[in-house]
Scaffold this active site. Structure first.
Site, mmCIF file in Angstrom:
data_model
loop_
_atom_site.group_PDB
_atom_site.id
_atom_site.type_symbol
_atom_site.label_atom_id
_atom_site.label_comp_id
_atom_site.label_asym_id
_atom_site.label_seq_id
_atom_site.Cartn_x
_atom_site.Cartn_y
_atom_site.Cartn_z
ATOM 1 N N ARG A 238 20.283 54.294 13.532
ATOM 2 C CA ARG A 238 19.465 54.960 12.713
ATOM 3 C C ARG A 238 18.210 53.803 12.469
ATOM 4 O O ARG A 238 18.577 52.617 12.214
ATOM 5 C CB ARG A 238 20.052 55.023 11.192
ATOM 6 N N GLU A 240 16.726 52.926 10.235
ATOM 7 C CA GLU A 240 16.370 52.463 8.834
ATOM 8 C C GLU A 240 15.427 51.560 8.492
ATOM 9 O O GLU A 240 15.205 50.681 9.304
ATOM 10 C CB GLU A 240 17.887 52.049 8.252
ATOM 11 N N ARG A 246 24.246 48.127 2.867
ATOM 12 C CA ARG A 246 25.327 49.014 3.384
ATOM 13 C C ARG A 246 24.780 49.798 4.454
ATOM 14 O O ARG A 246 25.090 51.026 5.045
ATOM 15 C CB ARG A 246 25.930 50.004 2.463
ATOM 16 N N HIS A 247 23.343 49.632 4.848
ATOM 17 C CA HIS A 247 22.762 50.395 6.097
ATOM 18 C C HIS A 247 22.662 49.366 7.060
ATOM 19 O O HIS A 247 21.842 48.273 7.231
ATOM 20 C CB HIS A 247 21.251 50.768 5.400
ATOM 21 N N GLU A 389 29.929 55.801 -0.534
ATOM 22 C CA GLU A 389 30.015 56.815 0.460
ATOM 23 C C GLU A 389 30.513 56.055 1.690
ATOM 24 O O GLU A 389 30.022 55.044 2.386
ATOM 25 C CB GLU A 389 28.782 57.533 0.865
ATOM 26 N N SER A 392 30.464 61.760 5.165
ATOM 27 C CA SER A 392 30.009 63.005 4.980
ATOM 28 C C SER A 392 30.488 63.979 5.809
ATOM 29 O O SER A 392 30.609 63.765 7.028
ATOM 30 C CB SER A 392 28.413 62.946 4.799
ATOM 31 N N ARG A 440 31.521 50.579 7.202
ATOM 32 C CA ARG A 440 31.691 50.896 5.797
ATOM 33 C C ARG A 440 33.181 50.931 5.263
ATOM 34 O O ARG A 440 33.554 50.409 4.097
ATOM 35 C CB ARG A 440 31.129 52.078 5.251
HETATM 36 O O1 4AD Z 1 26.089 60.668 6.224
HETATM 37 P P1 4AD Z 1 25.733 60.575 7.637
HETATM 38 O O2 4AD Z 1 24.291 60.408 8.038
HETATM 39 O O3 4AD Z 1 26.489 62.061 8.324
HETATM 40 C C1 4AD Z 1 26.086 62.429 9.493
HETATM 41 O O4 4AD Z 1 25.791 61.661 10.356
HETATM 42 C C2 4AD Z 1 26.922 63.513 9.654
HETATM 43 N N1 4AD Z 1 26.599 64.133 11.359
HETATM 44 C C3 4AD Z 1 28.445 63.629 9.631
HETATM 45 C C4 4AD Z 1 28.730 64.971 9.700
HETATM 46 O O5 4AD Z 1 29.952 65.091 10.501
HETATM 47 N N2 4AD Z 1 28.781 66.028 8.921
HETATM 48 O O6 4AD Z 1 26.690 59.480 8.235
HETATM 49 C C5 4AD Z 1 27.953 59.599 8.284
HETATM 50 C C6 4AD Z 1 28.619 58.306 7.898
HETATM 51 C C7 4AD Z 1 28.266 57.917 6.416
HETATM 52 O O7 4AD Z 1 29.052 58.577 5.502
HETATM 53 C C8 4AD Z 1 28.200 56.573 6.353
HETATM 54 O O8 4AD Z 1 29.681 55.867 6.172
HETATM 55 C C9 4AD Z 1 27.832 56.029 7.616
HETATM 56 O O9 4AD Z 1 28.029 57.039 8.366
HETATM 57 N N3 4AD Z 1 26.541 55.731 7.735
HETATM 58 C C10 4AD Z 1 26.139 54.462 7.885
HETATM 59 N N4 4AD Z 1 26.615 53.302 8.137
HETATM 60 C C11 4AD Z 1 25.993 52.179 8.221
HETATM 61 N N5 4AD Z 1 24.487 52.119 8.283
HETATM 62 C C12 4AD Z 1 23.967 53.073 8.023
HETATM 63 N N6 4AD Z 1 22.482 53.278 8.170
HETATM 64 C C13 4AD Z 1 24.714 54.351 7.909
HETATM 65 N N7 4AD Z 1 24.173 55.760 7.648
HETATM 66 C C14 4AD Z 1 25.393 56.456 7.670
#
Ligand code: 4AD
Length: 466
Positions: A238, A240, A246-247, A389, A392, A440
Site C-alpha cells: 500500500r 500509504e 497502524r499503517h 480494525e 475486513s 495488526r
Molecule cells: O481492509 P483492507 O484494505 O481489505 C482488503 O484488502 C480486502 N481485500 C480484504 C477482503 O478480503 N475483503 O485490508 C485488510 C486488512 C485490514 O483489516 C488491516 O488489518 C490490514 O489488512 N491493513 C493494513 N495493515 C498494515 N498497514 C496497512 N497500510 C494496512 N492496510 C490494511
C-alpha cells in the site's frame, strides 16, 4: 559433535551438571582481578556465568580475558551449574554457571548504538532508573529500527516475532482443517485491486503495472476455478502517505475466500472460530513469549467470548449515539469512533474482539455485494481487537454486469480488470472472504502502541532500510 545446552532450558534440576552453552555476552563485569561475571544471553533468555580465579576453576588470565570481551560478542562457555541461595534478579534463569572455560567466537565492535539491557526495560523501570540517577541510554524508535539487528535481540522482541510466527502457523493449520487450499497469487498486477490511488506503480517491460494491494482479484478468480475455499499468506503493498501507528507500506496479509451457500454469515462463522482458536492457542502455547512482551510492555490479556459477538453497523451507530457520539449512519467510522465503540462494546458485552457487519455500501470497495433487502447497505464486515480494525471482509459481486456497474461508479477503469470481470462469465458461485493484517493482530493482541513493533523490517513512507 559435543552436547550443547540451551539457556532457556536451564533450571535447578541441572545442579552440578557440566554444560556447554553458546550465547552473547550481554554484560561483562570484573570485580578485582579474580572474579568476573558474564550475563550470557541466548534468544532472549539470560544466565549469569561466574569466573573465579582459583584451582580447578579458571586462571587469572582467563578472568582478565573475559573482562575484556566486548558486549554482544558471541562466546562459548563450559562450566558447572550451581544454584545460588538468593533469587537472581539480573538474568531470566534461576541458576548460574561456574565457568571452567570461555572462548570468544565472534567479537562485536565496542560502543554499540543500542545497549540491549537498557533497550529491554519497561517505561516504568526506566523512570525508576532515571530517578535513582542511573546512567542509561534511552533509545527512540528510529534508532531501534535503524539498528534492528540489535534491537530485535531484546526478550520482548524475540517474543513478538515468535508470537507472529505462531499466528501465521495457526492460521494455516485452521484453514487447512476447514478445507481451504493454500494458493499464491501474483504480486505484479495490471491495476489497483482495492480501488483508490494508494498503489506502487512500476514499469513491467513497457506495460504499466502495480504491486498488488491485496490478493483480492486473484483469490476470487480462484474460486471461479473450482477450489471451493482458498487461503493465502503473502505480502500486501500500500503506497500509504499517512504516518499512523497502524499503517505500513508493506504488510503480511492472511487472506481467505470461500463459496457461500446461503448467507455471508458463513464467512463470519469461519472468522469467529479462527480467532477463538488462535487466541486460545497463543495463550496456551506462547506463555513465555507473552511474558517476555509483558515484562517490557505491560498489557491485560485480551477479553474474548467463545461465541464471537456480531453487531450490525446500524446497532453500532445507535450505541455510539446513546453515549452522545454522533456519526454519519451512511459514512464510515474513523479511528476515534472505532475506539469509542470498542470501549462501549467492552463494557456492555465484556469482549474486546467483535465483528461489525452490514456496512453502508458507499464506504466499501467496488467488489462488495449490496444487501438484497436494502442496497444502501452491503454484505460486509470489519473485525476489531481492542477497538481497532484487524480484518475486513464481505460477500463479493459474482454477477459480471453488476460488477462493471459497481466498478464504474467507483471510478475504476474496467479495462484494467477485464480478465477479472470475465472470469465470472463462465459460471461463478456466490462467494466471500476476508483479509487479515498479520502485524495488526500481533500488535493488538499484545496491546502494543505501534505496528512498527510487530513488523521485523517495517516499510513506511520514509523507511526502506534495513
Ligand atoms: O481492509 P483492507 O484494505 O481489505 C482488503 O484488502 C480486502 N481485500 C480484504 C477482503 O478480503 N475483503 O485490508 C485488510 C486488512 C485490514 O483489516 C488491516 O488489518 C490490514 O489488512 N491493513 C493494513 N495493515 C498494515 N498497514 C496497512 N497500510 C494496512 N492496510 C490494511
Amino acid at each position: 559433535g559435543r552436547k550443547w545446552t540451551v539457556v532457556e532450558s536451564m533450571d535447578a534440576e541441572m545442579k552440578d551438571h557440566s554444560v556447554l552453552v553458546r550465547g552473547r555476552a550481554q554484560t561483562i563485569r570484573a570485580v578485582g582481578k579474580n572474579i568476573a561475571f558474564v550475563v550470557l544471553r541466548e534468544r532472549g533468555f539470560t544466565i549469569q556465568c561466574i569466573l573465579t580465579a582459583k584451582p580447578d576453576f579458571v586462571s587469572k588470565q582467563m578472568v582478565k580475558f573475559a573482562a575484556g570481551i566486548s558486549r554482544e560478542s558471541i562466546v562459548d562457555i563450559e562450566g558447572v551449574v550451581s544454584v545460588p541461595e538468593k533469587p537472581i534478579t539480573g538474568a531470566s534463569q534461576q541458576v548460574e554457571i561456574q565457568v571452567r572455560k570461555i572462548y570468544c567466537i565472534s567479537r562485536a565492535i565496542p560502543n554499540l548504538p543500542i545497549n540491549i539491557e537498557d533497550a529491554s526495560r519497561s517505561e516504568v523501570d526506566l523512570e525508576k532508573a532515571d530517578k535513582m540517577g542511573e546512567k542509561l541510554v534511552r533509545v527512540g524508535q528510529d534508532t531501534r529500527l535503524n539498528y534492528r539487528v540489535l534491537d530485535v535481540r531484546t526478550p520482548a522482541n524475540q517474543g513478538i516475532f515468535r508470537i507472529q510466527c505462531q499466528v501465521e502457523n495457526i492460521f494455516r493449520q485452521f484453514m487447512l482443517s476447514e478445507g481451504f487450499v493454500g494458493i499464491h497469487t501474483p504480486k505484479l498486477i495490471a491495476g489497483s485491486s482495492e480501488g483508490g490511488s494508494a498503489v506502487f506503480k512500476l514499469d513491467y517491460k513497457g506495460q504499466s503495472a502495480c504491486l498488488a494491494q491485496s490478493p483480492q482479484l486473484h483469490k476470487q478468480i480462484s474460486i471461479c476455478g473450482d477450489f471451493g475455499r482458498v487461503f493465502e499468506v503473502g505480502p500486501v503493498f500500500r503506497a500509504e502517505d499517512s504516518f499512523t501507528h497502524r499503517h505500513l507500506c508493506e504488510f503480511v496479509g492472511l487472506d481467505a475466500e470461500m463459496e457461500i451457500k446461503e448467507h455471508y454469515s458463513e464467512v463470519m462463522d469461519i472468522v469467529g472460530r479462527l480467532f477463538v482458536t488462535l487466541f486460545d492457542s497463543l495463550n496456551q502455547n506462547c506463555k513465555k513469549e507473552l511474558d517476555a512482551v509483558n515484562m517490557q510492555y505491560p498489557f491485560e490479556p485480551l477479553k474474548y467470548l467463545r461465541n464471537t459477538l456480531r453487531l450490525s453497523f446500524e446497532e453500532g451507530v445507535q450505541m455510539l449515539k446513546e453515549t452522545g457520539v454522533e456519526v454519519d449512519p451512511f459514512g464510515d467510522l474513523n479511528t476515534e469512533t472505532e475506539r469509542k465503540l470498542g470501549q462501549i462494546v467492552k463494557e456492555k458485552y465484556n469482549t474486546e474482539f467483535y465483528i461489525l457487519h452490514r456496512y453502508p455500501l458507499s464506504v466499501r470497495p467496488f467488489y462488495t455485494m449490496p444487501c438484497a433487502d436494502n442496497p444502501a447497505y452491503s454484505n460486509s464486515f470489519d473485525v476489531f481487537i481492542r477497538g481497532e480494525e484487524i480484518i475486513s471482509g464481505a460477500q463479493r459481486v459474482h454477477i459480471p454486469e453488476l460488477l462493471i456497474t459497481r466498478a464504474e461508479s467507483c471510478g475504476i477503469d474496467v479495462k484494467t480488470i477485464s480478465s477479472y470481470v470475465d472470469s465470472f462469465r463462465y459460471g461463478a458461485p456466490p462467494h466471500g472472504g476476508f483479509g487479515v493484517g498479520l502485524e495488526r493482530v500481533v500488535m493488538l493482541f499484545c496491546a502494543l502502541n505501534n505496528i512498527r513493533k510487530t513488523s521485523l523490517y517495517p516499510r513506511d513512507p520514509l523507511r526502506l532500510a534495513p
